[in-house]
Design a protein around this motif. Structure first.
Motif, mmCIF file in Angstrom:
data_model
loop_
_atom_site.group_PDB
_atom_site.id
_atom_site.type_symbol
_atom_site.label_atom_id
_atom_site.label_comp_id
_atom_site.label_asym_id
_atom_site.label_seq_id
_atom_site.Cartn_x
_atom_site.Cartn_y
_atom_site.Cartn_z
ATOM 1 N N ILE A 12 71.052 -8.658 -42.322
ATOM 2 C CA ILE A 12 69.876 -9.186 -43.031
ATOM 3 C C ILE A 12 68.761 -9.463 -42.033
ATOM 4 O O ILE A 12 67.596 -9.118 -42.261
ATOM 5 C CB ILE A 12 70.247 -10.457 -43.819
ATOM 6 N N GLN A 13 69.114 -10.084 -40.912
ATOM 7 C CA GLN A 13 68.113 -10.386 -39.890
ATOM 8 C C GLN A 13 67.455 -9.113 -39.377
ATOM 9 O O GLN A 13 66.231 -9.059 -39.232
ATOM 10 C CB GLN A 13 68.744 -11.154 -38.733
ATOM 11 N N GLN A 14 68.224 -8.084 -39.116
ATOM 12 C CA GLN A 14 67.655 -6.832 -38.624
ATOM 13 C C GLN A 14 66.725 -6.197 -39.663
ATOM 14 O O GLN A 14 65.685 -5.633 -39.310
ATOM 15 C CB GLN A 14 68.771 -5.853 -38.237
ATOM 16 N N ALA A 15 67.084 -6.294 -40.931
ATOM 17 C CA ALA A 15 66.226 -5.735 -41.981
ATOM 18 C C ALA A 15 64.906 -6.498 -42.062
ATOM 19 O O ALA A 15 63.838 -5.897 -42.245
ATOM 20 C CB ALA A 15 66.952 -5.766 -43.325
ATOM 21 N N ILE A 16 64.961 -7.826 -41.914
ATOM 22 C CA ILE A 16 63.734 -8.627 -41.946
ATOM 23 C C ILE A 16 62.863 -8.293 -40.750
ATOM 24 O O ILE A 16 61.656 -8.094 -40.875
ATOM 25 C CB ILE A 16 64.069 -10.128 -41.999
ATOM 26 N N ILE A 17 63.466 -8.219 -39.573
ATOM 27 C CA ILE A 17 62.711 -7.926 -38.353
ATOM 28 C C ILE A 17 62.067 -6.545 -38.427
ATOM 29 O O ILE A 17 60.928 -6.357 -38.007
ATOM 30 C CB ILE A 17 63.617 -8.051 -37.112
ATOM 31 N N SER A 18 62.772 -5.584 -39.003
ATOM 32 C CA SER A 18 62.220 -4.232 -39.099
ATOM 33 C C SER A 18 61.198 -4.099 -40.227
ATOM 34 O O SER A 18 60.544 -3.076 -40.346
ATOM 35 C CB SER A 18 63.342 -3.208 -39.279
ATOM 36 N N GLY A 19 61.067 -5.127 -41.050
ATOM 37 C CA GLY A 19 60.070 -5.108 -42.122
ATOM 38 C C GLY A 19 60.525 -4.357 -43.359
ATOM 39 O O GLY A 19 59.705 -4.007 -44.200
ATOM 40 N N ASP A 20 61.798 -4.123 -43.497
ATOM 41 C CA ASP A 20 62.335 -3.394 -44.650
ATOM 42 C C ASP A 20 62.783 -4.404 -45.707
ATOM 43 O O ASP A 20 63.943 -4.821 -45.753
ATOM 44 C CB ASP A 20 63.501 -2.512 -44.216
ATOM 45 N N ALA A 21 61.855 -4.803 -46.565
ATOM 46 C CA ALA A 21 62.139 -5.830 -47.571
ATOM 47 C C ALA A 21 63.188 -5.372 -48.578
ATOM 48 O O ALA A 21 64.028 -6.174 -49.010
ATOM 49 C CB ALA A 21 60.852 -6.219 -48.293
ATOM 50 N N THR A 22 63.168 -4.117 -48.943
ATOM 51 C CA THR A 22 64.133 -3.598 -49.909
ATOM 52 C C THR A 22 65.548 -3.684 -49.358
ATOM 53 O O THR A 22 66.472 -4.134 -50.055
ATOM 54 C CB THR A 22 63.798 -2.144 -50.273
ATOM 55 N N LEU A 23 65.707 -3.274 -48.118
ATOM 56 C CA LEU A 23 67.021 -3.345 -47.482
ATOM 57 C C LEU A 23 67.468 -4.789 -47.298
ATOM 58 O O LEU A 23 68.632 -5.126 -47.542
ATOM 59 C CB LEU A 23 66.997 -2.619 -46.135
ATOM 60 N N ALA A 24 66.548 -5.658 -46.892
ATOM 61 C CA ALA A 24 66.889 -7.071 -46.718
ATOM 62 C C ALA A 24 67.356 -7.682 -48.035
ATOM 63 O O ALA A 24 68.365 -8.403 -48.073
ATOM 64 C CB ALA A 24 65.689 -7.848 -46.175
#
Length: 105
Positions: A12-24
């Protein structure tokens, strides 16, 4: 904390950092289902709550940064639409641009 829970929280943290809201969001929903299925022991609960609080702050900071970027782009576009230029005779001309305002980033 179980290794699987830790891995999901890290994802979840990696998805947030990468800016991928859908994945997060998808990973958050998967984590919620996993927590429903796996009963949390009382010893792991404070660590998980602390990690979730960190993720929430990270997401809020990301949202604030995104909003600032949107505001800056809006200001740039507004200024670009009202550029004033001068012709060879020294007369001032306003050159509006036809750039559309951005809707999504």
């Amino acid at each position: 904390m179980k290794t699987r829970h830790k891995a999901m929280l890290d994802g979840i943290q990696q998805a947030i950092i990468s800016g991928d809201a859908t994945l997060a969001l998808a990973r958050i929903e998967a984590l919620a289902k996993r927590f429903e299925r796996d009963r949390l022991n009382l010893d792991a609960r404070p660590q998980i709550e602390q990690t979730l609080l960190h993720l929430r702050r990270l997401a809020e900071d990301s949202a604030r940064g995104t909003q600032r970027a949107i505001d800056q782009i809006r200001d740039i576009l507004q200024n670009a639409r009202t550029l004033q230029t001068y012709d060879q005779a020294g007369r001032r001309r306003q050159t509006p641009t036809s750039a559309a305002m951005p809707q999504r980033f």
